[in-house]
Design a protein around this motif. Structure first.
Motif, PDB file in Angstrom:
ATOM      1  N   TRP A 270       0.838  -1.208   0.000  1.00 35.61           N
ATOM      2  CA  TRP A 270       0.000   0.000   0.000  1.00 35.61           C
ATOM      3  C   TRP A 270       0.869   1.253   0.000  1.00 35.61           C
ATOM      4  O   TRP A 270       0.536   2.251  -0.641  1.00 35.61           O
ATOM      5  CB  TRP A 270      -0.911  -0.016   1.227  1.00 35.61           C
ATOM      6  N   LEU A 271       1.993   1.202   0.729  1.00 36.65           N
ATOM      7  CA  LEU A 271       2.892   2.347   0.785  1.00 36.65           C
ATOM      8  C   LEU A 271       3.427   2.677  -0.602  1.00 36.65           C
ATOM      9  O   LEU A 271       3.614   3.848  -0.957  1.00 36.65           O
ATOM     10  CB  LEU A 271       4.058   2.030   1.734  1.00 36.65           C
ATOM     11  N   LEU A 272       3.631   1.656  -1.420  1.00 40.24           N
ATOM     12  CA  LEU A 272       4.138   1.842  -2.779  1.00 40.24           C
ATOM     13  C   LEU A 272       3.020   2.144  -3.775  1.00 40.24           C
ATOM     14  O   LEU A 272       3.235   2.868  -4.752  1.00 40.24           O
ATOM     15  CB  LEU A 272       4.888   0.587  -3.235  1.00 40.24           C
ATOM     16  N   GLU A 273       1.833   1.594  -3.515  1.00 42.78           N
ATOM     17  CA  GLU A 273       0.703   1.770  -4.430  1.00 42.78           C
ATOM     18  C   GLU A 273      -0.595   1.774  -3.631  1.00 42.78           C
ATOM     19  O   GLU A 273      -1.056   0.736  -3.162  1.00 42.78           O
ATOM     20  CB  GLU A 273       0.689   0.627  -5.456  1.00 42.78           C
ATOM     21  N   GLU A 274      -1.176   2.955  -3.476  1.00 41.84           N
ATOM     22  CA  GLU A 274      -2.322   3.115  -2.580  1.00 41.84           C
ATOM     23  C   GLU A 274      -3.604   2.467  -3.090  1.00 41.84           C
ATOM     24  O   GLU A 274      -4.600   2.406  -2.366  1.00 41.84           O
ATOM     25  CB  GLU A 274      -2.575   4.605  -2.306  1.00 41.84           C
ATOM     26  N   THR A 275      -3.601   1.950  -4.325  1.00 36.54           N
ATOM     27  CA  THR A 275      -4.798   1.283  -4.829  1.00 36.54           C
ATOM     28  C   THR A 275      -4.903  -0.164  -4.328  1.00 36.54           C
ATOM     29  O   THR A 275      -5.922  -0.820  -4.552  1.00 36.54           O
ATOM     30  CB  THR A 275      -4.807   1.277  -6.369  1.00 36.54           C
ATOM     31  N   VAL A 276      -3.864  -0.658  -3.655  1.00 39.87           N
ATOM     32  CA  VAL A 276      -3.906  -2.016  -3.099  1.00 39.87           C
ATOM     33  C   VAL A 276      -5.052  -2.103  -2.098  1.00 39.87           C
ATOM     34  O   VAL A 276      -5.184  -1.259  -1.210  1.00 39.87           O
ATOM     35  CB  VAL A 276      -2.567  -2.377  -2.421  1.00 39.87           C
TER      36      VAL A 276
END
Length: 207
Positions: free
Chosen positions: A186-192
């Motif tokens: 999530w920190l890398l990609e908030e759409t997770v």
């Protein structure tokens, strides 16, 4: 990033508190400002000198409370987690199951600016040989979280909510790893879909 752990006798504040109420208040102010610096500049920009400059004190004065950058970041994490726990108190009875606790905790974590990044930074630092204070802190923390999660799983197994025959200790380690790993994603990609992915475990563990 895993569920918050109950306090223990080993959970003494990181760094020096200060001898009097004025010293305690000053330490609180330093950590509040350090949190702002971390959010603005990230871990590499959060040095003792930078924080000292931001709050208008000498580097030596800051060393009165924190002997190193490592200790400052640990104290900052502890300080942020106290605030995080206050936010989570209202949901204390919302989910008694192990997976539910993980979901509740992760939901709060991602609302706090910089919290997940700070946690990830410190865990990475703990793997460095010279960072003994950070390593010891997180070894104890992971141990407590695993134990608490395993105990919830055992209660659920006895209640028929989780499949029996599964090793609760190993399952707890797996759930904590999944929670941390998903928050890193999530920190890398908030759409997770952090919550949805964790909640899937409830289906997988049903009898």
């Amino acid at each position: 990033m895993a569920p918050r752990s109950e306090t223990s006798d080993d959970d003494a504040p990181i760094g020096r508190r200060g001898s009097y109420s004025k010293g305690v208040a000053r330490r609180q102010e330093i950590l509040d400002r350090a949190a702002e610096v971390f959010r603005e500049r990230g871990p590499e920009g959060t040095s003792l000198r930078r924080v000292a400059e931001e709050i208008g004190v000498s580097h030596g004065a800051l060393l009165h409370y924190f002997s190193s950058r490592e200790q400052l970041l640990l104290a900052l994490y502890e300080h942020t987690e106290m605030h995080r726990n206050q936010l989570g108190d209202g949901d204390e009875q919302a989910s008694h199951g192990a997976v539910g606790k993980l979901v509740d905790a992760a939901s709060v974590n991602v609302t706090l600016p910089g919290y997940v990044q700070l946690y990830s930074t410190l865990v990475a630092n703990a793997l460095e040989e010279e960072r003994t204070e950070t390593r010891d802190y997180f070894v104890r923390r992971f141990e407590r979280v695993r134990e608490q999660t395993a105990e919830r799983l055992r209660r659920q197994q006895e209640a028929g909510e989780v499949r029996r025959g599964l090793d609760a200790d190993k399952l707890a380690a797996l759930l904590v790893a999944a929670s941390d790993g998903l928050q890193t994603q999530w920190l890398l990609e908030e759409t997770v879909d952090l919550e949805g992915s964790l909640e899937l475990f409830e289906e997988l563990l049903r009898p």
